[in-house]
Design a protein around this motif. Structure first.
Motif, PDB file in Angstrom:
ATOM      1  N   PRO A 250     -23.432  -0.383  16.858  1.00  0.00           N
ATOM      2  CA  PRO A 250     -22.530  -1.380  16.093  1.00  0.00           C
ATOM      3  C   PRO A 250     -22.159  -0.664  14.737  1.00  0.00           C
ATOM      4  O   PRO A 250     -23.135   0.185  14.230  1.00  0.00           O
ATOM      5  CB  PRO A 250     -23.422  -2.575  15.713  1.00  0.00           C
ATOM      6  CG  PRO A 250     -24.772  -2.322  16.117  1.00  0.00           C
ATOM      7  CD  PRO A 250     -24.584  -1.111  17.018  1.00  0.00           C
TER       8      PRO A 250
ATOM      9  N   LYS B  18     -10.565  -5.933  17.054  1.00  0.00           N
ATOM     10  CA  LYS B  18     -10.927  -4.684  17.499  1.00  0.00           C
ATOM     11  C   LYS B  18     -11.227  -4.593  18.966  1.00  0.00           C
ATOM     12  O   LYS B  18     -10.997  -3.792  19.701  1.00  0.00           O
ATOM     13  CB  LYS B  18     -12.348  -4.496  16.799  1.00  0.00           C
ATOM     14  CG  LYS B  18     -12.921  -3.247  16.824  1.00  0.00           C
ATOM     15  CD  LYS B  18     -14.153  -2.979  16.154  1.00  0.00           C
ATOM     16  CE  LYS B  18     -15.094  -2.125  16.741  1.00  0.00           C
ATOM     17  NZ  LYS B  18     -16.429  -2.519  16.539  1.00  0.00           N
ATOM     18  N   LYS B  19     -11.487  -5.944  19.268  1.00  0.00           N
ATOM     19  CA  LYS B  19     -11.968  -6.187  20.945  1.00  0.00           C
ATOM     20  C   LYS B  19     -10.537  -5.860  21.594  1.00  0.00           C
ATOM     21  O   LYS B  19     -10.654  -5.128  22.522  1.00  0.00           O
ATOM     22  CB  LYS B  19     -12.323  -7.699  20.913  1.00  0.00           C
ATOM     23  CG  LYS B  19     -13.122  -7.931  21.961  1.00  0.00           C
ATOM     24  CD  LYS B  19     -13.570  -9.349  22.027  1.00  0.00           C
ATOM     25  CE  LYS B  19     -14.210  -9.958  23.174  1.00  0.00           C
ATOM     26  NZ  LYS B  19     -14.762 -11.340  22.658  1.00  0.00           N
TER      27      LYS B  19
ATOM     28  N   SER C 186     -23.413  -7.595  19.729  1.00  0.00           N
ATOM     29  CA  SER C 186     -23.175  -7.294  21.004  1.00  0.00           C
ATOM     30  C   SER C 186     -22.871  -8.335  21.772  1.00  0.00           C
ATOM     31  O   SER C 186     -21.833  -8.492  22.678  1.00  0.00           O
ATOM     32  CB  SER C 186     -24.386  -6.513  21.790  1.00  0.00           C
ATOM     33  OG  SER C 186     -25.603  -7.324  21.776  1.00  0.00           O
TER      34      SER C 186
ATOM     35  N   SER D 239      -9.737  -2.015  21.424  1.00  0.00           N
ATOM     36  CA  SER D 239     -10.518  -1.234  22.509  1.00  0.00           C
ATOM     37  C   SER D 239     -10.049  -1.418  24.007  1.00  0.00           C
ATOM     38  O   SER D 239     -10.181  -0.562  24.782  1.00  0.00           O
ATOM     39  CB  SER D 239     -12.095  -1.676  22.502  1.00  0.00           C
ATOM     40  OG  SER D 239     -12.335  -3.115  23.041  1.00  0.00           O
TER      41      SER D 239
ATOM     42  N   ARG E 131     -12.803  -9.105  14.549  1.00  0.00           N
ATOM     43  CA  ARG E 131     -13.449  -8.507  15.528  1.00  0.00           C
ATOM     44  C   ARG E 131     -12.603  -8.755  16.905  1.00  0.00           C
ATOM     45  O   ARG E 131     -12.744  -7.864  17.778  1.00  0.00           O
ATOM     46  CB  ARG E 131     -15.032  -9.120  15.836  1.00  0.00           C
ATOM     47  CG  ARG E 131     -15.955  -8.266  15.143  1.00  0.00           C
ATOM     48  CD  ARG E 131     -17.400  -8.918  15.612  1.00  0.00           C
ATOM     49  NE  ARG E 131     -17.427 -10.288  15.605  1.00  0.00           N
ATOM     50  CZ  ARG E 131     -17.376 -10.908  14.459  1.00  0.00           C
ATOM     51  NH1 ARG E 131     -17.775 -10.541  13.611  1.00  0.00           N
ATOM     52  NH2 ARG E 131     -17.377 -12.291  14.694  1.00  0.00           N
TER      53      ARG E 131
ATOM     54  N   LYS F  53     -19.550  -2.592  30.734  1.00  0.00           N
ATOM     55  CA  LYS F  53     -19.580  -3.848  29.898  1.00  0.00           C
ATOM     56  C   LYS F  53     -19.547  -5.148  30.778  1.00  0.00           C
ATOM     57  O   LYS F  53     -18.881  -5.135  31.717  1.00  0.00           O
ATOM     58  CB  LYS F  53     -18.047  -3.595  28.946  1.00  0.00           C
ATOM     59  CG  LYS F  53     -17.980  -4.542  27.903  1.00  0.00           C
ATOM     60  CD  LYS F  53     -16.805  -4.172  27.273  1.00  0.00           C
ATOM     61  CE  LYS F  53     -16.534  -5.559  26.235  1.00  0.00           C
ATOM     62  NZ  LYS F  53     -15.286  -5.521  25.709  1.00  0.00           N
TER      63      LYS F  53
ATOM     64  N   GLU G  80     -20.592  -4.403  10.317  1.00  0.00           N
ATOM     65  CA  GLU G  80     -21.137  -5.333  11.140  1.00  0.00           C
ATOM     66  C   GLU G  80     -22.755  -5.535  10.977  1.00  0.00           C
ATOM     67  O   GLU G  80     -23.157  -6.591  10.972  1.00  0.00           O
ATOM     68  CB  GLU G  80     -20.997  -5.189  12.484  1.00  0.00           C
ATOM     69  CG  GLU G  80     -19.183  -5.258  12.952  1.00  0.00           C
ATOM     70  CD  GLU G  80     -19.041  -5.430  14.145  1.00  0.00           C
ATOM     71  OE1 GLU G  80     -17.723  -5.853  14.759  1.00  0.00           O
ATOM     72  OE2 GLU G  80     -19.943  -5.110  15.024  1.00  0.00           O
TER      73      GLU G  80
ATOM     74  N   GLU H 250     -19.337  -9.482  20.906  1.00  0.00           N
ATOM     75  CA  GLU H 250     -18.290  -8.348  21.406  1.00  0.00           C
ATOM     76  C   GLU H 250     -18.018  -8.606  23.156  1.00  0.00           C
ATOM     77  O   GLU H 250     -16.827  -8.399  23.231  1.00  0.00           O
ATOM     78  CB  GLU H 250     -19.057  -7.053  21.492  1.00  0.00           C
ATOM     79  CG  GLU H 250     -18.450  -5.960  21.903  1.00  0.00           C
ATOM     80  CD  GLU H 250     -17.685  -5.480  20.781  1.00  0.00           C
ATOM     81  OE1 GLU H 250     -16.587  -4.747  21.097  1.00  0.00           O
ATOM     82  OE2 GLU H 250     -17.654  -5.836  19.745  1.00  0.00           O
TER      83      GLU H 250
END
Lengths: 612, 292
Positions: B14, B32-33, B262, B36, B29, B121, B18, B265
């Protein structure tokens, strides 16, 4: 063998509510479900719960709207029970912690829904069912009610008297999906079926993969008639590629439907001059398909649902979930573009025939929720009326099974003096059992009446033989092929617009599916989590249920509610103010009719022209 | 057998902002998610049209001789626009191998049955577009849980933890039928618990959490979030809230969380799990100060 006072099969909204009620009434109750309770399809319900909570509204208006929505095929005692009990049961959910949307003064919010004369749909965002399911499960955990999750119920242990009205249900037989172990579950007081809808009989459906009509099929083969199966609701707003549901709440909040010419067709083409998009679901679904059939569909397939004008703030507050669904399952941003929608199979108004206490004609056998037909919804269910049905009739079935006195029911069940036989149905093929049938229905013992344990043990034995046979058979046909063929036939021929010729084609294909099923086998040899086996058995259930849908659709030659017939496009009150009932009759199904009850507690609901 | 030992292939440490705690807003976030996901896109959907997708699926069955040793099976599935990971495994099962086993039901991200470990993931199969993933797409059961068969894991431990926080409204004096009055709740308070009530019990968060992997008794993000849902709901009284905080501040409760984010995320419902845990830590401190 497991033993409880009351066994509830299925752990969605109706099953959980039935279990809580039975527990409240002092019974030792257990839930047996093929899914863990929080996976149940109640969780996908979006819109809300109709209940007359506010001043200015009252249960009689709710009952009237429901009766009109049903196209006068709801039974008044059931409709009135729903409308009267819904407020109390909705507030009870609030006390159990349901996170309802709120007004400025802290009261629960209500919004308009199709076919309602008052905005009485109580909601929690656009995910009301999710919250209802979780809140009900929390109550089950709180009370320490035993849950057998991922146990697949295969059959009912029922006695085999000639007349189903004389039969008794003593329990169920299930296998543990995780280990393959087969067990009997003895029910000392009653079995409540709450297994949900049969949407998987169609290939474009908002229903989960688990909605395979298991309870319908088990009750049917045990002798309880299925009622009004031809009435299938096609929801006007499902996403074209997946069938994912877009809540009626979008139209309730002001969403507008457009065709490919940008016309607001509900008004501009006169489908519903007063209510427009908020006409009853059957009306909107037919309007959309008519637009597509007449060449005004977008990409010849769907229409547009536009909510952009509602503004981001209101959408995020009340319909946020819709944005996620449209984005994730159709790749559309509802804030900046209209959403594509088309009708998708959504709900079965018909089901296992019960009275207002949830009882079937078989002693000790109950049904509640979508698998049951009380009948509240008649020819067409109003949006927001499914969730109150779950909690009201789930509760009543649970109470009654646990021995609580709910008064003498007014609705009759089973074959009796008050029914009329169908004698001249023009069937293209014989329905019902085919050749070596792999599921016994009632435990045939040649007339020797055994005790409850004996009946249960025998049903366990039959189930074991059936499973062994399917797993040990080395080749043949696989369920996926049969299921796909069945689903396609239903969607092609028993959809929104129905013709005699089409329905007969469907019945022939269903017959072929049955015959192919004689050669079905399970390829996966494992007893551990064998979903191949489970789906194979579900497919058999779907065949039985699909056949009753098509049979009902064939004999009912009129246009009422969600059921439209090309040959007779009028509501034919003179001949058809009656329920269609189909009885398995040990493999040779028969059809009969029972008059609808339009006499309420202190008024009669006179059939009127249904316009919106 | 267990996937306990498997290390996620793409585990990122991380980043610093964060690690420093709760300042970074949920929105950042989420963006960002999103980014990605876009980075991972192997090709435009149109490039895949008419093509097949290569998936590698984890297989294991304790009962079947050639599946007792875990292995990966390759399937090539015809691509269709909008195809999800769940669509792909369903196609493989219905067409090539009916013994391929996984849980699934609603197909619309609300039943929480189909959380898998996809390309390293935790993701919901039904909510993940296959065109956004690097091929071959590797599909495994959730790490840190016992594998029952193929993609099916044993959920009992997860359910036990969920039940351990007394996950039900403790409104002991529900009035009787005849005079049921609704309780009032402000819009603000409803808004406060809204995200926490969205949990679908998919167990992605628990599976992604290093702490939960090392401490079997740790309540885990989902259960703590469930407790948050009640502790922050004004309809429950202060006494009950204190009781809830006592459960949460025990040895294997909120203090175990090391704010690695996590869980946040991977949450398919975008619940700010770590923020909820942090907030409960603060509540627990406040409560204890009160009694000093």
């Amino acid at each position: 063998m497991y033993e409880h006072d009351v066994i509830v099969v299925g752990a969605g909204g109706a099953g959980l509510r039935a279990a809580v009620a039975a527990d409240e009434a002092g019974a030792d109750v257990a839930l047996v479900s093929k899914l863990h309770p929080v996976r149940s399809h109640t969780g996908a319900a979006e819109g809300g719960i109709n209940a007359a909570l506010q001043e200015g509204d009252d249960w009689e208006l709710h009952a009237y709207d429901t009766m009109k929505g049903s196209d006068y095929l709801g039974d008044a005692p059931a409709v009135e029970t729903l409308a009267k009990d819904a407020p109390e049961d909705t507030i009870r959910l609030e006390h159990w912690g349901m996170p309802f949307s709120r007004e400025e003064d802290g009261r629960v919010s209500q919004r308009p829904f199709g076919g309602l004369s008052y905005p009485r749909t109580t909601y929690a965002g656009a995910e009301t069912g999710h919250h209802l399911l979780h809140v009900m499960y929390e109550q089950v955990v709180k009370r320490g009610i035993q849950v057998y999750d991922e146990w697949y119920v295969m059959d009912l242990a029922t006695t085999d008297e000639d007349d189903p009205n004389d039969r008794e249900c003593h329990g169920v037989v299930a296998y543990d999906v995780q280990s393959g172990k087969i067990e009997g579950f003895k029910a000392n007081q009653g079995v409540v079926l709450a297994t949900g809808g049969p949407g998987q009989a169609f290939d474009h459906t908002t229903n989960a993969v688990s909605c395979t009509g298991d309870g319908h099929a088990m009750a049917y083969r045990a002798g309880a008639p299925l009622e009004d199966m031809e009435f299938i609701q096609f929801h006007p707003t499902s996403l074209p590629s997946t069938g994912v549901l877009i809540s009626e709440g979008v139209r309730g909040e002001g969403g507008i439907l457009y065709n490919n010419e940008g016309e607001r067709f509900m008004f501009e083409h006169g489908y519903a001059n007063n209510s427009g998009e908020l006409a009853s679901r059957d009306v909107v679904a037919r309007a959309e398909l008519t637009e597509v059939n007449e060449g005004r569909g977008v990409n010849d397939e769907y229409v547009h649902l536009d909510m952009r004008h509602l503004g981001e703030e209101r959408i995020l507050d009340r319909l946020e979930n819709i944005l996620h669904l449209a984005e994730d399952f159709e790749g559309v941003d509802g804030l900046i573009e209209p959403m594509p929608v088309k009708p998708g199979q959504h709900y079965a108004m018909g089901g296992i025939e019960t009275d207002e206490n949830g009882q079937t004609c078989i002693d000790g056998l109950y049904a509640a929720g979508e698998c049951a037909c009380v009948s509240v919804h008649g020819g067409n269910r109003l949006g927001g009326n499914a969730l109150p049905e779950l909690i009201v009739f789930g509760k009543r079935a649970g109470y009654h099974a646990a021995g609580k006195d709910l008064g003498e029911p007014q609705i009759k069940t089973g074959y009796g003096d008050d029914v009329e036989d169908e004698t001249d149905a023009d069937l293209p093929v014989a329905p019902g059992a085919s050749g070596l049938d792999q599921s016994g229905g009632v435990a045939a013992d040649g007339g020797v009446t055994a005790d409850a344990e004996g009946i249960l043990e025998r049903t366990v034995e039959q189930t074991r033989e059936q499973i062994d046979y399917l797993i040990e058979k080395d080749d043949g046909v696989q369920h996926a092929e049969i299921r796909a063929k069945l689903q396609k036939a239903m969607t092609d021929y028993v959809n929104v617009f129905r013709t005699e010729e089409g329905i007969k084609k469907a019945l022939k294909i269903i017959r072929e599916c049955r015959e192919e099923y004689q050669d079905v086998y399970v390829d996966d040899p494992s007893r551990t989590f064998n979903t191949d086996l489970q789906q194979t058995i579900e497919t058999r259930n779907l065949i039985d249920v699909a056949e009753t849908i098509a049979l009902g659709a064939l004999v009912r030659n009129e246009f009422r509610g969600a059921h439209w017939r090309q040959e007779n496009q009028i509501r034919d009150d003179e001949n058809w103010l009656k329920h269609t009932l189909i009885s398995w009759d040990d493999g040779e199904p028969s059809i009969f009719y029972r008059p609808v009850i339009l006499e309420g507690e202190d008024k009669t609901y006179e059939p009127k022209v249904r316009s919106y | 057998m267990s996937t306990q030992q498997q290390k996620p292939e793409t585990q990122e440490s991380p980043d610093d902002s964060e690690m420093n705690g709760t300042e970074s807003p949920q929105q950042e976030r989420l963006e960002k998610k999103e980014r990605s996901m876009v980075d991972e896109r192997s090709a435009d959907e149109s490039d895949l049209e008419g093509d097949t997708v290569h998936i590698k699926v984890f297989r294991y069955d304790p009962e079947v001789a050639d599946k007792q040793e875990p292995r990966f099976d390759d399937f090539h599935v015809p691509f269709k626009k909008g195809m999800t990971v769940l669509d792909a495994v369903m196609y493989a099962r219905d067409t090539y191998d009916s013994s391929l086993t996984f849980r699934h039901s609603c197909r619309q991200a609300v039943c929480g049955s189909d959380a898998f470990f996809v390309n390293g993931k935790q993701r919901l199969g039904c909510k993940t577009q296959i065109s956004e993933l690097q091929q071959p797409v590797r599909i495994e059961p959730l790490p840190h849980q016992e594998v029952v068969k193929d993609l099916v894991v044993d959920m009992d431990h997860f359910y036990d933890q969920m039940h351990a926080v007394e996950p039900y409204f403790k409104d002991e004096d529900t009035p009787d039928a005849s005079d049921l009055e609704e309780q009032r709740q402000s819009r603000e308070n409803r808004e406060k618990v809204k995200m926490s009530t969205r949990c679908i019990w998919c167990a992605s968060c628990m599976s992604s959490c290093n702490i939960a992997a090392g401490d079997n008794e740790y309540l885990g993000p989902a259960a703590i979030n469930k407790a948050y849902r009640f502790a922050m709901d004004d309809r429950e009284g202060d006494e009950i809230k204190e009781h809830r905080l006592r459960i949460l501040e025990q040895e294997h409760g909120v203090w175990r969380c090391q704010t690695q984010f996590s869980c946040t995320e991977v949450c398919p419902k975008d619940i700010p799990l770590t923020e909820h845990i942090q907030e409960l830590k603060r509540e627990a401190v406040k409560k204890n100060l009160k009694f000093w």
